[in-house]
Design a protein around this motif. Structure first.
Motif, PDB file in Angstrom:
ATOM      1  N   LEU A  24       0.835  -1.200   0.000  1.00  0.00           N
ATOM      2  CA  LEU A  24       0.000   0.000   0.000  1.00  0.00           C
ATOM      3  C   LEU A  24       0.871   1.250   0.000  1.00  0.00           C
ATOM      4  N   THR A  25       0.433   2.255  -0.743  1.00  0.00           N
ATOM      5  CA  THR A  25       1.117   3.551  -0.715  1.00  0.00           C
ATOM      6  C   THR A  25       0.683   4.308   0.542  1.00  0.00           C
ATOM      7  N   ASP A  26       1.412   5.390   0.834  1.00  0.00           N
ATOM      8  CA  ASP A  26       1.049   6.209   1.999  1.00  0.00           C
ATOM      9  C   ASP A  26      -0.371   6.741   1.863  1.00  0.00           C
ATOM     10  N   GLU A  27      -0.751   7.083   0.643  1.00  0.00           N
ATOM     11  CA  GLU A  27      -2.098   7.613   0.417  1.00  0.00           C
ATOM     12  C   GLU A  27      -3.152   6.552   0.750  1.00  0.00           C
ATOM     13  N   HIS A  28      -2.884   5.287   0.328  1.00  0.00           N
ATOM     14  CA  HIS A  28      -3.830   4.215   0.629  1.00  0.00           C
ATOM     15  C   HIS A  28      -3.922   3.950   2.125  1.00  0.00           C
ATOM     16  N   VAL A  29      -2.795   4.055   2.817  1.00  0.00           N
ATOM     17  CA  VAL A  29      -2.803   3.850   4.275  1.00  0.00           C
ATOM     18  C   VAL A  29      -3.657   4.910   4.954  1.00  0.00           C
ATOM     19  N   VAL A  30      -3.498   6.166   4.509  1.00  0.00           N
ATOM     20  CA  VAL A  30      -4.299   7.260   5.078  1.00  0.00           C
ATOM     21  C   VAL A  30      -5.783   7.002   4.843  1.00  0.00           C
ATOM     22  N   MET A  31      -6.123   6.588   3.614  1.00  0.00           N
ATOM     23  CA  MET A  31      -7.524   6.322   3.296  1.00  0.00           C
ATOM     24  C   MET A  31      -8.075   5.181   4.154  1.00  0.00           C
ATOM     25  N   GLY A  32      -7.295   4.132   4.316  1.00  0.00           N
ATOM     26  CA  GLY A  32      -7.746   2.995   5.126  1.00  0.00           C
ATOM     27  C   GLY A  32      -7.968   3.382   6.579  1.00  0.00           C
ATOM     28  N   ASN A  33      -7.043   4.160   7.132  1.00  0.00           N
ATOM     29  CA  ASN A  33      -7.201   4.590   8.524  1.00  0.00           C
ATOM     30  C   ASN A  33      -8.444   5.471   8.697  1.00  0.00           C
ATOM     31  N   LYS A  34      -8.653   6.374   7.745  1.00  0.00           N
ATOM     32  CA  LYS A  34      -9.843   7.237   7.819  1.00  0.00           C
ATOM     33  C   LYS A  34     -11.113   6.396   7.700  1.00  0.00           C
ATOM     34  N   LEU A  35     -11.060   5.355   6.864  1.00  0.00           N
ATOM     35  CA  LEU A  35     -12.229   4.500   6.688  1.00  0.00           C
ATOM     36  C   LEU A  35     -12.576   3.785   8.006  1.00  0.00           C
ATOM     37  N   LEU A  36     -11.560   3.278   8.705  1.00  0.00           N
ATOM     38  CA  LEU A  36     -11.800   2.618   9.981  1.00  0.00           C
ATOM     39  C   LEU A  36     -12.388   3.581  11.008  1.00  0.00           C
ATOM     40  N   VAL A  37     -11.821   4.795  11.075  1.00  0.00           N
ATOM     41  CA  VAL A  37     -12.330   5.785  12.029  1.00  0.00           C
ATOM     42  C   VAL A  37     -13.766   6.162  11.676  1.00  0.00           C
ATOM     43  N   TYR A  38     -14.033   6.308  10.373  1.00  0.00           N
ATOM     44  CA  TYR A  38     -15.375   6.692   9.929  1.00  0.00           C
ATOM     45  C   TYR A  38     -16.392   5.609  10.318  1.00  0.00           C
ATOM     46  N   ILE A  39     -16.054   4.349  10.081  1.00  0.00           N
ATOM     47  CA  ILE A  39     -16.954   3.255  10.443  1.00  0.00           C
ATOM     48  C   ILE A  39     -17.192   3.250  11.953  1.00  0.00           C
ATOM     49  N   SER A  40     -16.117   3.445  12.722  1.00  0.00           N
ATOM     50  CA  SER A  40     -16.241   3.477  14.181  1.00  0.00           C
ATOM     51  C   SER A  40     -17.161   4.607  14.629  1.00  0.00           C
ATOM     52  N   CYS A  41     -17.011   5.799  14.028  1.00  0.00           N
ATOM     53  CA  CYS A  41     -17.857   6.946  14.387  1.00  0.00           C
ATOM     54  C   CYS A  41     -19.327   6.651  14.064  1.00  0.00           C
ATOM     55  N   CYS A  42     -19.574   6.104  12.870  1.00  0.00           N
ATOM     56  CA  CYS A  42     -20.954   5.832  12.463  1.00  0.00           C
ATOM     57  C   CYS A  42     -21.618   4.834  13.402  1.00  0.00           C
ATOM     58  N   LEU A  43     -20.896   3.783  13.753  1.00  0.00           N
ATOM     59  CA  LEU A  43     -21.478   2.763  14.631  1.00  0.00           C
ATOM     60  C   LEU A  43     -21.646   3.262  16.058  1.00  0.00           C
ATOM     61  N   ALA A  44     -20.882   4.320  16.433  1.00  0.00           N
ATOM     62  CA  ALA A  44     -20.984   4.882  17.783  1.00  0.00           C
ATOM     63  C   ALA A  44     -21.933   6.073  17.840  1.00  0.00           C
ATOM     64  N   GLY A  45     -22.503   6.484  16.708  1.00  0.00           N
ATOM     65  CA  GLY A  45     -23.421   7.620  16.698  1.00  0.00           C
ATOM     66  C   GLY A  45     -22.734   8.957  16.647  1.00  0.00           C
ATOM     67  N   ARG A  46     -21.455   8.985  16.300  1.00  0.00           N
ATOM     68  CA  ARG A  46     -20.699  10.240  16.208  1.00  0.00           C
ATOM     69  C   ARG A  46     -20.576  10.648  14.750  1.00  0.00           C
ATOM     70  N   ALA A  47     -20.618  11.957  14.517  1.00  0.00           N
ATOM     71  CA  ALA A  47     -20.417  12.464  13.163  1.00  0.00           C
ATOM     72  C   ALA A  47     -18.928  12.523  12.868  1.00  0.00           C
ATOM     73  N   TYR A  48     -18.587  12.382  11.605  1.00  0.00           N
ATOM     74  CA  TYR A  48     -17.171  12.426  11.205  1.00  0.00           C
ATOM     75  C   TYR A  48     -16.963  13.683  10.354  1.00  0.00           C
ATOM     76  N   PRO A  49     -15.924  14.465  10.619  1.00  0.00           N
ATOM     77  CA  PRO A  49     -14.818  14.259  11.572  1.00  0.00           C
ATOM     78  C   PRO A  49     -15.088  14.846  12.948  1.00  0.00           C
ATOM     79  N   LEU A  50     -16.223  15.578  13.138  1.00  0.00           N
ATOM     80  CA  LEU A  50     -16.494  16.129  14.465  1.00  0.00           C
ATOM     81  C   LEU A  50     -17.998  16.267  14.639  1.00  0.00           C
ATOM     82  N   GLY A  51     -18.422  16.375  15.907  1.00  0.00           N
ATOM     83  CA  GLY A  51     -19.839  16.540  16.186  1.00  0.00           C
ATOM     84  C   GLY A  51     -20.543  15.214  16.394  1.00  0.00           C
ATOM     85  N   ASP A  52     -21.852  15.266  16.357  1.00  0.00           N
ATOM     86  CA  ASP A  52     -22.685  14.081  16.569  1.00  0.00           C
ATOM     87  C   ASP A  52     -23.701  13.948  15.442  1.00  0.00           C
TER      88      ASP A  52
END
Length: 1391
Positions: free
Chosen positions: A670-698
């Motif tokens: 994976l390139t650095d860009e792909h790693v960044v995208m993957g990490n953001k995807l994991l955080v986004y999924i975590s926020c959605c399942l926890a009821g949090r808005a991404y990147p901030l708020g609810d």
């Protein structure tokens, strides 16, 4: 009725007042509190009040004046601003006050004053008073009265009366402006009718004649006035009209003989306050040079308060000023008093019960000397300092608002009338300053100036005229917030006030925008233009936001700035920090488009992303923004746009999966860009399942369940949209597992925590777990670590008490077989760690423990074995695990120690471990012998002998370590070992580490000497053998061993030296010779040290038996060294021989040494020149030692002589007593007439009668006389002198160096003969002997260098014989370059 002291001070003997009319002053009645004792009104006065006080007359239009701007030194902390790169924030609380005072010159009055002086000889102006008219007194006795238009209405008096009465020194107008009182320098007072200019009264006997009138003041009572003369007295003037006759009665309120009053101030209340309860008392404040008096004239004379204010600078003048102040809906008078640089405030109030309170308020201190004090409104003071500068001060905050220079006024001073007072009064100007209705007038020699407060709008406009826009905005904002000082002309109601000020601020902002565009530099660098707008645009934005006027910012200001491209760019950039801090949440559509396009054009994409996620984007082209974000990798912004703009939470995941899926499926890195995208995807999924808005708020609450379901449905899709035929099932979960298995499972674990009561969510949970197992277990693409992460995750979930998941146990067995596969050596550590983690989180319940242990042993998973044995408390088997594990062998020692020493283990368990460790002692030694020795010493002390016997290899290390640890490092737990073990250790050291043998023999004492000697002789360790023989007492034997060793090394050296002339291997031979020489020198050093240690206890014959064989051994090899090539070796041996001679010369007589040398074949033949080196060397040594002896003797004699001479001076010097009386009986010795009495004086200066000291028992009887010690000094040191030995503390201050006895004579002079007698009788007692020892340590005489120089000169001619031999090539040893006296440095001189 008793008369109080305060009332007596008010009444002089000459007063006509009946004393019975004065009530006694009752402190309880007035309830005067302590200073700074609550309750005070300071907190009330500090609260924001309505600025438009209803009882202040503010009529600035009564005079036709010409306005001039005061050149004020404004205290303006300017607001500072910055653009986002050099960001400054507007300081809305900055202290900008602008110009508070407006100064006007009354040109009409000023011109007529000058004209009157010229035309009618009116003289210079001396006094001024103001009411509805203005009256000016002159030095020639005239009073000029001007109306509101500055026209001269009346000229009262004549120059003739002026010549009789002197200058007008004081003026006063009554409250209805019908009467004028004039006081004169020669003491007369006149009253004039201001309606017609008629003289009504001339008063010449109201006070002592010849004293000038300093003050004359009407009170609010129409027929009552007070005057103050230059004698310091104060009089009350009562005007009456009886039978058509106008009379004036005077009574003395304060006599100048009781303290000089130099300032009086009655309390005046306006018509609107005529019913105030305080006004009925006709208050009068008087200031003397030391205190303030507050009295009431009505209904009868009464002292309310006396306030002493302490000492101040006599050159400063006391000042008084009254003012009514509103606080908490009540109005009460405050008296301001000042002398010097401190202003005191006294609040006078009457409570509901009728009790009068005088409360001291917080004082104000400034760093200057004041000459005038005036209130300009209830919160603001105007003070003139001695340098003729006005300082405007806000009383509640004690903040200085403005400074105005009044030097051009040329203020009139009344100092000449105050010369008779104790007050110097060089700067008195009481009659030159007058305040009335919010105006203050100042009388100059040629002009009259009037100071008034500017209203708020005028203050802002004044700054705008100077183009100080930032200061004007800051000042206006302080008006808006209600924090400004000295405010005039604003509404009291906050809403109305804010509305008026906001309109003014909008007007200023628009002017500021126009000015910023006009003043922009048209030519020059672009950076200059940018800096210009960066300094201005943020100010506009800040104040628009403070006013909550974004419509003004975007609809009026921005369209004007767009005309200039630089201004437009700076404006758009300056919006970013406000958007990020969410101070701006909504932009108009044109500004939003311009902002995004500007950032995109300038490559500021990070700023675009930061702004987008904080803004309302509903009015943007969503598709265009999404495309821009995707093209520029602004994934956070893209997600925010989808979520906020379209409530779409799935599309962002689809786009990101499309990007990272293919490389993961193909196994590409994976390139650095792909790693960044993957990490953001994991955080986004975590926020959605926890009821949090991404990147901030609810996420909005009504959408949270829907979003969770959508995300779960998306993740468990069997195939993606537009999937190819070869796509594997569950592509999204597969992709996330390949990207980062551990983090994806962590996201799921966090999500499962919230699923406890949600039935549908629990179904999703089971479904996801089934999919995970299906994807990972039957797939060889995943590493053991990834598979282990999955089952660790599952084990954690299954171990929860409320678990609802179901997992087939066979899958765990399958994973166990996979991880413990003995055929696969790859990732051994990783597989073991994964399995261990799985067991630790509770997975052990999923396995058969016996089967697990067998698999672990086959796979060499020793940590797994340890984990299982630990569960079964089989600690002895864990020892085998450590021994077999190559990575953890070193940890075994700590493990055994912990098991055997820590509580929590049974005795049987400890015994099994102890036996196991003893069985594997050889293995432990091979791992780390030092740690093994420490373990043996601590836990196997009784098995040391058997342990060492069983060892075959590495025995030396373990023994040495065990002994050193226990005998040296841990002396408190000494291990008792027998001599056999020590001798065994010596033997082992001789074999394996001979260089450590001697050191060990010196530190250890537990071996047997005979056996140790045999061991060292067996291994031919001569140095160790010699040490043991010497320790045994066989010095001769030790000497023989060392001598044989030395002879052997000398023989080798001689052979090598004789072969040095061979051409082959010259360099190697040279190195060998140098090495042999070094070894010879070391051996010689050892044997010389032995001889020197032993010679002290031997007779001369025994010493010769030691030293001469050594000398012979050193000289004999020199026979073999012949030829030029052996010169270096021969010289080295001769030098070593000299070393032997120098060492033995201390024990053997020089003639015997010389005789032995001459008998030697090497030196016995040939000329004397061959042995002169040895002889001269011996003589040089003798010469040096003789000189050293003489020099040190000389120095000691010099020190002794100096010390004794100084001690003699100290003993014989006269002592001067501190007092002329005995320190015990306190009677003066000069005045005792009864008998001649012996007195004793100590060196500390204390004097006593001899009998007094005897009574106190401070003497110690010695052989010849009493030895006294100072009673006072020894008492101060904490013990009675009789309790201490006479020799103690001889160096203390109390010890007398000479107890001098002096006879008291009436003339006070000691007889000379008696003095001589005492001098001859002075001897050294015990204390003086100690003092002499103390002086011996001091050195104040000539330096040691000087003594040596003296020795050189004085003894140079006496040493021509043996001590200073003359031989070829040498001179006197004193002049030799190599001659040195090895002297210790002189002692430090103690002071």
């Amino acid at each position: 009725m008793a008369e109080s002291p305060d009332s007596r001070s008010l009444v002089s003997a000459s007063s006509q007042l009946n004393l019975m009319e004065i009530e006694a002053i009752d402190d309880k009645e007035f309830d005067i509190p302590q200073v700074d004792t609550p309750p005070t009104l300071e907190s009330i006065l500090n609260e924001p009040e309505d600025e438009d006080e209803p009882f202040i007359l503010e009529d600035t239009c009564i005079l036709n004046t010409e306005n001039i701007d005061a050149h004020s030194c404004e205290t303006s902390s300017l607001s500072v601003y910055v653009h986002l790169r050099r960001r400054k924030a507007v300081e809305t609380n900055a202290t900008v006050h602008g110009s508070v005072l407006r100064r006007n010159v009354l040109k009409g009055i000023s011109a007529q004053m000058v004209s009157a002086a010229d035309k009618v000889d009116a003289g210079l102006p001396t006094a001024i008073t103001v009411s509805n008219v203005i009256a000016v007194g002159t030095s020639h006795g005239l009073a000029l009265v001007f109306d509101q238009n500055q026209a001269l209405r009346l000229c009262l008096g004549t120059t003739a009366t002026g010549a009789e009465y002197g200058a007008v020194s004081a003026l006063s107008i009554n409250h209805d402006c019908t009467r004028l009182l004039c006081g004169f320098a020669k003491g007369q007072i006149t009253m004039w009718d201001l309606a017609n200019g008629k003289l009504l009264r001339t008063m010449t006997d109201t006070h002592p004649p010849g004293t000038a009138i300093l003050h004359v003041k009407f009170t609010d009572h129409p027929a009552l006035a007070v005057c103050n003369d230059s004698g310091g007295s104060v009089f009350e003037l009562s005007f009456r009209r009886v039978m058509g006759m106008r009379t004036c009665e005077s009574r003395c309120l304060f006599s100048g003989s009781k303290g000089e009053v130099c300032c009086v101030e009655p309390l005046h209340a306006g018509p609107e306050l005529k019913d105030h309860p305080i006004t009925h008392y006709s208050l009068l404040a008087m200031a003397s040079l030391t205190k303030i008096l507050l009295i009431g004239l009505k209904p009868s004379l009464k002292v309310w308060m006396t306030f002493p204010y302490g000492k101040t600078d006599p050159a400063s003048v006391p000042l008084l000023a009254w003012q009514f102040v509103a606080a908490q809906k009540t109005i009460n008078p405050i008296l301001a008093f000042c002398r010097g640089n401190t202003i005191h405030f006294l609040l006078v109030k009457k409570d509901e019960s009728g009790t009068i309170h005088v409360i001291k308020q917080r004082q104000l201190q400034l760093n200057c000397d004041f000459i005038s004090l005036s209130w300009i409104n209830p919160r603001t003071l105007v003070l003139m300092v001695s340098t003729e500068k006005l300082r405007v001060v806000d009383r509640p905050s004690q903040e200085e608002l403005e400074t105005v220079d009044m030097a051009e006024l040329q203020l009139v001073y009344n100092s000449s009338h105050f010369k008779s007072l104790a007050l110097v009064g060089e700067k008195t100007c009481y009659q030159s300053v007058c305040s009335y209705a919010g105006q203050i007038m100042y009388l100059g020699t040629k002009s009259v100036h009037i100071m008034t407060l500017r209203n708020w709008r005028e203050r802002v406009d004044h700054l705008l005229k100077q183009e100080k826009f930032m200061e004007a905005l800051s000042l206006a904002w302080s008006f808006q917030e209600g924090t400004a000082k000295a405010v005039l002309g604003l509404f009291a109601e906050p809403a109305k006030r804010k509305g008026v000020v906001a309109e003014k601020m909008v007007e200023i902002l628009l002017q500021y925008v126009d000015r910023s565009l006009k003043k922009c530099p048209e030519q020059g660098k672009i950076q200059v233009m940018e800096q210009h707008f960066q300094d201005m645009v943020p100010i506009m934005v800040d104040y628009c936001l403070l006013l909550q006027r974004t419509d003004l910012l975007f609809n009026q200001i921005y369209p004007r700035l767009v005309e200039n491209s630089v201004a437009r760019g700076v404006f758009l950039e300056s919006l970013e920090p406000y958007i990020l801090s969410e101070r701006i949440g909504c932009l108009t559509a044109p500004v939003m488009r311009d902002l995004l396009s500007y950032f995109q054009e300038n490559g500021m994409m990070d700023s675009v992303e930061g702004c987008l996620v904080h803004m309302d984007i509903t009015n943007l082209d969503i598709q265009q923004v999404v495309q821009m974000c995707w093209d520029n990798q602004l994934y956070d912004a893209m997600v925010y746009v989808f979520n906020s703009g379209m409530n779409d939470y799935i599309s962002p995941m689809e786009k990101l999966f499309q990007a990272i899926g293919p490389p993961l499926r193909e196994g590409k890195p994976l390139t650095d860009e792909h790693v960044v995208m993957g990490n953001k995807l994991l955080v986004y999924i975590s926020c959605c399942l926890a009821g949090r808005a991404y990147p901030l708020g609810d996420i909005p609450e009504d959408l949270v369940p829907q979003v969770k379901n959508q995300v779960f449905e998306f993740l468990i899709r069997l195939h993606s949209v537009e999937a190819a035929q070869e796509e594997e099932v569950y592509p999204y979960i597969r992709t996330l597992l390949h990207f980062d298995t551990r983090e994806f499972l962590n996201v799921l674990a966090l999500t499962f925590e919230d699923f406890k009561n949600d039935k549908q969510a629990l179904e999703y949970q089971q479904r996801i777990v089934d999919i995970l197992l299906k994807v990972m277990v039957d797939n060889s693409d995943f590493t053991p670590s990834q598979v282990g992460c999955l089952f660790t995750f599952l084990a954690r979930q299954l171990a929860k008490p409320d678990n609802t998941l179901f997992v087939n146990r066979k899958l765990f067995d399958q994973v166990l077989e996979f991880l413990c596969s003995p055929d696969d050596d790859s990732r051994h550590t990783e597989r073991q760690q994964v399995l261990l983690e799985l067991l630790q989180v509770g997975g052990v319940v999923q396995f058969d423990e016996g089967h697990l242990l067998d698999l672990a042993e086959k796979a060499e998973f020793y940590q797994i074995c340890e984990f299982m044995y630990d569960r079964k408390h089989l600690y002895d088997k864990i020892v085998d695990c450590y021994l077999k594990d190559p990575l953890r062998k070193e940890e075994l020692f700590n493990y055994i120690h912990n098991i055997l020493s820590m509580p929590g283990y049974s005795s049987e368990e400890k015994q099994l471990v102890w036996v196991k460790a003893l069985q594997h002692i050889k293995d432990l030694v091979s791992i780390n012998s030092a740690k093994t020795a420490e373990l043996v010493a601590v836990h196997f002390a009784d098995k040391v002998q058997s342990v060492i016997t069983s060892l075959q290899v590495c025995r030396i290390a373990v023994c040495q370590r065990s002994l050193s640890v226990d005998l040296i490092l841990n002396p408190q737990t000494v291990l008792k070992l027998g001599p056999d073990l020590h001798e065994l250790l010596v033997d082992l050291l001789c074999q394996f580490s001979p260089q450590q043998v001697t050191a060990f023999l010196k530190t250890s004492q537990d071996y047997r000497l005979e056996d140790a000697v045999q061991i060292t002789e067996k291994h031919k360790l001569h140095e160790a053998t010699a040490y043991l023989l010497e320790k045994k007492g066989d010095v001769q034997g030790a000497f023989e061993v060392l001598l044989q060793t030395l002879k052997g090394k000398l023989h080798k050296l001689a052979l090598e030296g004789s072969e040095a002339d061979k051409p082959d291997g010259e360099e190697e031979t040279g190195d060998e010779v140098a090495s042999l020489l070094q070894r010879v020198e070391e051996a010689l050093h050892d044997i010389i040290a032995l001889c020197q240690r032993s010679s002290h206890g031997l007779n001369q014959q025994q010493r010769e038996a030691l030293w001469f064989p050594l000398l012979e051994a050193m000289m004999s090899p020199q026979k073999l060294l012949k030829g030029a090539d052996t010169k270096h070796t021969s010289e080295a041996l001769k030098e070593l021989t000299m070393k032997v001679l120098n060492s033995m010369s201390s024990f053997i007589a020089p003639p015997a040494i010389i005789q032995r040398i001459l008998k030697d074949p090497v030196y016995g033949k040939g000329k004397l020149a061959e042995i002169q080196g040895l002889i001269l060397g011996m003589l040089e040594t003798f010469n040096y030692e003789q000189t050293l002896l003489e020099t040190t003797t000389n120095l000691l004699n010099s020190d002794l002589h100096w010390s004794l001479s100084h001690l003699r001076k100290a003993v014989s010097r006269g002592l001067h007593p501190r007092q002329d009386h005995c320190n015990i009986c306190l009677q003066q010795y000069k005045r005792r007439q009864e008998s001649e009495e012996e007195i004793i004086i100590f060196s500390c200066g204390h004097l006593y009668h001899c009998q007094c000291l005897q009574r106190k028992e401070v003497g110690v009887l010695s052989e010849r006389q009493y030895s006294w010690s100072c009673y006072k000094c020894t008492s101060n040191q904490g013990s009675r002198p009789v309790d201490r030995p006479s020799t103690e503390s001889s160096r203390s201050h109390s010890a007398s160096l000479a107890q001098t006895k002096v006879m008291s004579a009436h003339c006070g002079i000691v007889a000379e003969a008696h003095g001589r007698k005492m001098l001859t009788e002075a001897t050294l007692d015990a204390q003086q002997t100690q003092a002499w020892d103390h002086f011996r340590t001091l050195y104040r005489g000539p330096s040691r260098l000087a003594v040596l120089t003296e020795l050189t000169h004085s003894h140079g001619n006496e040493r021509a014989g043996l001590s200073n031999p003359v031989h070829p090539g040498t001179g006197s040893i004193y002049h030799s370059e190599n001659f040195q006296l090895k002297l210790s440095p002189p002692p430090l001189v103690e002071e």
